[in-house]
Design a protein around this motif. Structure first.
Motif, short mmCIF file in Angstrom:
data_model
loop_
_atom_site.label_atom_id
_atom_site.label_comp_id
_atom_site.label_asym_id
_atom_site.label_seq_id
_atom_site.Cartn_x
_atom_site.Cartn_y
_atom_site.Cartn_z
N ASP A 13 0.81 -1.53 -0.08
CA ASP A 13 0.25 -0.58 0.03
C ASP A 13 0.78 1.19 -0.16
O ASP A 13 1.88 1.01 0.28
N ARG A 14 0.06 2.03 0.08
CA ARG A 14 1.09 3.50 -0.53
C ARG A 14 0.61 4.05 0.65
O ARG A 14 -0.28 4.33 1.26
N PRO A 15 1.93 4.94 1.49
CA PRO A 15 1.86 5.59 2.80
C PRO A 15 1.24 6.92 2.42
O PRO A 15 1.67 8.07 2.53
N THR A 49 -7.14 7.67 -15.44
CA THR A 49 -7.09 8.12 -14.28
C THR A 49 -6.92 8.79 -13.46
O THR A 49 -7.40 9.67 -12.81
N GLU A 50 -5.15 7.80 -12.94
CA GLU A 50 -4.97 8.95 -11.82
C GLU A 50 -4.28 10.36 -12.77
O GLU A 50 -4.19 10.64 -12.00
N ILE A 51 -3.67 9.80 -13.66
CA ILE A 51 -3.31 11.14 -14.45
C ILE A 51 -4.02 12.08 -14.35
O ILE A 51 -4.13 13.53 -13.97
N GLU A 78 -9.64 -4.19 -7.58
CA GLU A 78 -9.96 -4.48 -8.81
C GLU A 78 -9.07 -3.27 -9.48
O GLU A 78 -8.52 -3.46 -10.60
N ASP A 79 -8.68 -2.28 -9.22
CA ASP A 79 -8.06 -1.09 -9.59
C ASP A 79 -6.36 -1.16 -9.91
O ASP A 79 -5.66 -0.49 -10.65
N GLN A 80 -5.88 -2.37 -9.50
CA GLN A 80 -4.56 -3.09 -9.93
C GLN A 80 -4.61 -4.58 -10.85
O GLN A 80 -3.10 -4.56 -11.50
N ALA A 103 -17.34 6.83 -7.14
CA ALA A 103 -16.54 5.33 -7.37
C ALA A 103 -15.38 4.82 -6.74
O ALA A 103 -15.94 3.16 -6.54
N LYS A 104 -14.74 5.15 -6.09
CA LYS A 104 -13.71 5.04 -5.52
C LYS A 104 -13.39 5.33 -4.43
O LYS A 104 -13.22 7.00 -3.96
N MET A 105 -13.46 4.61 -3.16
CA MET A 105 -13.08 5.11 -1.75
C MET A 105 -11.31 5.37 -1.65
O MET A 105 -11.03 4.40 -2.10
MG MG Z 1 -4.33 4.40 -5.29
#
Ligand code: MG
Ligand code: ATP
Length: 364
Positions: free
Chosen positions: A11-13, A117-119, A155-157, A202-204
């Motif tokens: 997980d990302r901190p 999406t993240e961009i 799922e995002d992974q 859509a995503k927490m």
């Molecule tokens: Mg993430």
């Protein structure tokens, strides 16, 4: 001999962990850890990856490393069974990333839907940091360095796993069988694939501020559920309500077990009946939210209590992470040796190469 079964995930901190992480991956990891079916389990805090889009807030990343570690311990990850480590302390991962970069095209990276999406979310369109753009490659290094067979994630992974598998296949094709192709392990329950935010988005996500954190106290959890998004057209109790896209029901799908009805809502036999009543009309949001609150408190209370215990000895948590880093580094270094040998960049430990060159230059 059967191939070793090895788990890797992380997980990302960028914040404390939330209930989306819990249902998407963390709960599964603890179950797998305790199943005894895996030879090794690696769980890491992806600080180097977090810096790819938080390069100007290193203090945020630093502070959250310990928060994530505490969340891990609170959820039942056990350093005696799982190796917990911090990504940046394993320099071998950077070296692997550098070699894997040769195996991936820019257009392939541009097609990654999660990164796209993240961009957008980060308004990076005009100025994408190279490190951020290439993080799927570094993620392939994280996975393959530990010869992971199984990666339990949300799922995002999925696009990241696909990218990692492609790199493995290409590497093995060019340089010979060296790396292990990982399998993704998604949650069985559809509601857990991508838990929505309390705002209905859509995503927490830590970055969106729509989270219920595992470490939120009971009042905060109750307050967040009280004000969370539901069906905006369900204004009066008697109105028919919509269950689809209503995060209160999605959370129930993710967390509710049959015994919860007996304990907290005995008027209904099961979740299907509760949903049917909501759809018909006559069931108010307040009642459903109270039920959800009871379930969430029951789920989170033991996690909170354990976290408080670990918070009492922070130096011990850092010691545990340090020991984990040392162990992880050994494993990554062994894979890097294999990779260097396969790529023919192992000049000094190859006596055969030196002898052969010597013969060649003597004209033998
Ligand atoms: Mg993430
Ligand atoms: P950030 O916004 O910084 O990317 P995040 O909340 O997306 O943070 P990550 O650290 O990127 O969290 O993800 C860690 C793991 O949790 C991954 O396996 C991811 O698939 C899973 N995960 C994250 N958010 C959710 C969610 N809402 N539902 C299910 N799984 C999730």
């Amino acid at each position: 001999m059967d191939k070793e079964k090895i788990i890797l995930t992380g997980d990302r901190p960028t914040g404390r962990l939330h209930i989306g992480h819990y249902v998407g991956s963390l709960r599964r990891r603890v179950e797998l850890q305790n199943s005894g079916l895996y030879n090794k389990i690696y769980v890491f805090i992806a600080d180097a990856q977090a810096l790819t889009d938080n390069m100007d807030t290193p203090e945020k990343v630093r502070q959250n490393v310990i928060e994530v570690a505490l969340d891990y311990l609170a959820c039942g990850l056990d350093p005696a069974k799982s190796t917990l480590f911090i990504q940046s302390q394993i320099p071998e991962l950077c070296e692997l990333t550098f070699y894997y970069m040769d195996l991936v095209t820019v257009s392939r990276l541009q097609r990654n839907p999660t990164v796209k999406t993240e961009i957008q979310m980060r308004n990076f369109e005009a100025s994408i940091p190279v490190g951020f753009f290439t993080y799927p490659i570094s993620q392939a290094a994280d996975i393959t360095a530990f010869k992971a067979t199984t990666v339990p994630v949300g799922e995002d992974q999925e696009p990241m796993l696909e990218q990692a598998r492609e790199i493995v296949r290409r590497f093995n094709h060019i340089y010979g069988e060296t790396l292990v192709e990982p399998e993704i392990l998604l949650p069985d329950n559809a509601a857990c694939l991508r838990l929505p935010g309390t705002d209905g988005k859509a995503k927490m996500s830590k970055s969106l501020g729509n989270c219920i954190y595992l470490s939120d106290d009971a009042d905060t959890v109750a307050q967040k559920i009280k004000t969370m998004y539901t069906d905006p057209n369900h204004l009066r109790v008697q109105d028919p309500g919509q269950v689809e896209g209503n995060p209160v029901f999605t959370y129930l799908d993710a967390f509710c077990r049959p015994e919860h009805f007996g304990r907290y809502l005995p008027d209904y036999p099961n979740l299907d009946e509760l949903k049917a009543h909501y759809r018909r009309g006559g069931l108010g949001d307040v009642k459903v939210k109270k039920f959800l609150t009871a379930i969430m408190q029951e789920t989170l209370e033991p996690i909170r209590t354990r976290r408080k215990e670990f918070e009492q000895d922070i130096p011990a948590v850092y010691d545990m992470l340090k020991a984990g880093c040392e162990k992880a580094r050994e494993a990554a270094a062994a894979t890097l040796d294999d990779v260097r040998r396969a790529m023919k960049i192992n000049y000094f430990d190859d006596a055969e190469l030196i002898a052969e060159q010597a013969r060649k230059f003597k004209g033998e």
